[in-house]
Design a protein around this motif. Structure first.
Motif, PDB file in Angstrom:
ATOM      1  N   LEU A  39       0.871  -1.171   0.000  1.00  0.00           N
ATOM      2  CA  LEU A  39       0.000   0.000   0.000  1.00  0.00           C
ATOM      3  C   LEU A  39       0.907   1.218   0.000  1.00  0.00           C
ATOM      4  O   LEU A  39       1.785   1.327   0.849  1.00  0.00           O
ATOM      5  CB  LEU A  39      -0.895  -0.025   1.239  1.00  0.00           C
ATOM      6  N   LYS A  42       1.691   9.789   8.149  1.00  0.00           N
ATOM      7  CA  LYS A  42       1.499   8.618   8.997  1.00  0.00           C
ATOM      8  C   LYS A  42       0.288   8.768   9.918  1.00  0.00           C
ATOM      9  O   LYS A  42      -0.483   7.834  10.090  1.00  0.00           O
ATOM     10  CB  LYS A  42       2.764   8.362   9.813  1.00  0.00           C
ATOM     11  N   GLU A  84      -2.928   6.346   9.910  1.00  0.00           N
ATOM     12  CA  GLU A  84      -3.361   5.589  11.090  1.00  0.00           C
ATOM     13  C   GLU A  84      -4.851   5.779  11.355  1.00  0.00           C
ATOM     14  O   GLU A  84      -5.545   4.843  11.736  1.00  0.00           O
ATOM     15  CB  GLU A  84      -2.537   5.964  12.314  1.00  0.00           C
ATOM     16  N   SER A  99      -6.857   4.058   8.332  1.00  0.00           N
ATOM     17  CA  SER A  99      -6.619   2.630   8.104  1.00  0.00           C
ATOM     18  C   SER A  99      -7.208   1.734   9.193  1.00  0.00           C
ATOM     19  O   SER A  99      -7.017   0.526   9.160  1.00  0.00           O
ATOM     20  CB  SER A  99      -5.121   2.365   7.978  1.00  0.00           C
ATOM     21  N   LYS A 100      -7.953   2.296  10.113  1.00  0.00           N
ATOM     22  CA  LYS A 100      -8.548   1.485  11.172  1.00  0.00           C
ATOM     23  C   LYS A 100      -9.591   0.505  10.646  1.00  0.00           C
ATOM     24  O   LYS A 100      -9.920  -0.458  11.308  1.00  0.00           O
ATOM     25  CB  LYS A 100      -9.187   2.393  12.227  1.00  0.00           C
ATOM     26  N   ASP A 156      -7.435  -4.545   7.660  1.00  0.00           N
ATOM     27  CA  ASP A 156      -6.342  -5.300   8.261  1.00  0.00           C
ATOM     28  C   ASP A 156      -5.026  -4.972   7.557  1.00  0.00           C
ATOM     29  O   ASP A 156      -4.777  -5.437   6.440  1.00  0.00           O
ATOM     30  CB  ASP A 156      -6.651  -6.790   8.172  1.00  0.00           C
ATOM     31  N   LYS A 157      -4.197  -4.200   8.206  1.00  0.00           N
ATOM     32  CA  LYS A 157      -2.914  -3.795   7.616  1.00  0.00           C
ATOM     33  C   LYS A 157      -1.973  -4.986   7.435  1.00  0.00           C
ATOM     34  O   LYS A 157      -1.045  -4.933   6.641  1.00  0.00           O
ATOM     35  CB  LYS A 157      -2.260  -2.712   8.472  1.00  0.00           C
ATOM     36  N   LYS A 158      -2.236  -6.090   8.133  1.00  0.00           N
ATOM     37  CA  LYS A 158      -1.376  -7.273   8.008  1.00  0.00           C
ATOM     38  C   LYS A 158      -1.496  -7.943   6.638  1.00  0.00           C
ATOM     39  O   LYS A 158      -0.676  -8.772   6.293  1.00  0.00           O
ATOM     40  CB  LYS A 158      -1.723  -8.280   9.104  1.00  0.00           C
ATOM     41  N   PHE A 197      -0.939  -6.494   3.972  1.00  0.00           N
ATOM     42  CA  PHE A 197       0.049  -5.856   3.106  1.00  0.00           C
ATOM     43  C   PHE A 197       1.464  -6.240   3.511  1.00  0.00           C
ATOM     44  O   PHE A 197       1.817  -6.203   4.685  1.00  0.00           O
ATOM     45  CB  PHE A 197      -0.128  -4.334   3.136  1.00  0.00           C
ATOM     46  N   ILE A 208       4.014  -1.224   3.505  1.00  0.00           N
ATOM     47  CA  ILE A 208       3.172  -0.027   3.552  1.00  0.00           C
ATOM     48  C   ILE A 208       4.094   1.179   3.480  1.00  0.00           C
ATOM     49  O   ILE A 208       5.044   1.295   4.255  1.00  0.00           O
ATOM     50  CB  ILE A 208       2.312   0.020   4.834  1.00  0.00           C
TER      51      ILE A 208
END
Length: 160
Positions: A50, A56, A60, A63-64, A67-69, A71, A74
């Protein structure tokens, strides 16, 4: 300042704007409705990165809702010197993924993002929404689709 009759300090205005944004967005899903499902499907077959020009803190907050995991990399605005339409964010993402530009593709909802992706030497799929399909057609996108829910293996196959 002149156009909108704003007489205050620009730095104070930017702080107020940032605070207002955080209040409005905090806790809301700001991604396209089908994005989560599409990303999960793509993750089954591809490495994902992403790359956003936002800072940042803004990332944050926004992006809540996903699931950032999912990617593998980032990239946010502070990670690069030059934001989109410069290709730096995509080139850094490609490097972090351990791939070559010819092995990558960009999925973008913004004109500047498509310009950046093409400058990075990758295939680009434009998603109408933030910009109209007509506005995206004025870019060099390899494919433009009207909604992210139509982004599947068939669509990706058209640009691979």
């Amino acid at each position: 300042k002149k156009q909108y009759g704003f007489s205050g300090n620009v730095e104070n205005f930017l702080v107020e704007k940032k605070n207002a944004f955080e209040k409005i967005v905090n806790g809301r899903n700001v991604a396209f409705a089908a994005t989560g499902n599409v990303v999960k499907e793509l993750k089954k077959n591809y490495k994902l990165a992403l790359a956003t020009s936002c800072d940042k803190r803004k990332f944050e907050i926004t992006s809540k809702s996903f699931d950032k995991k999912l990617f593998d990399a980032i990239i946010v605005g502070e990670d690069v010197k030059n934001g989109k339409p410069n290709s730096e964010c995509y080139l850094l993402a490609i490097k972090k993924l351990g791939l070559k530009p010819s092995e990558c593709g960009v999925i973008e909802d913004a004109v500047k993002g498509i310009i950046a992706g093409k400058a990075a030497g990758v295939k680009c799929i434009g998603i109408a929404g933030t910009f109209t399909k007509k506005e995206l057609e004025e870019t060099d996108a390899d494919l433009i689709i009207s909604d992210i829910k139509f982004l599947d293996k068939n669509a990706i196959g058209k640009v691979e």
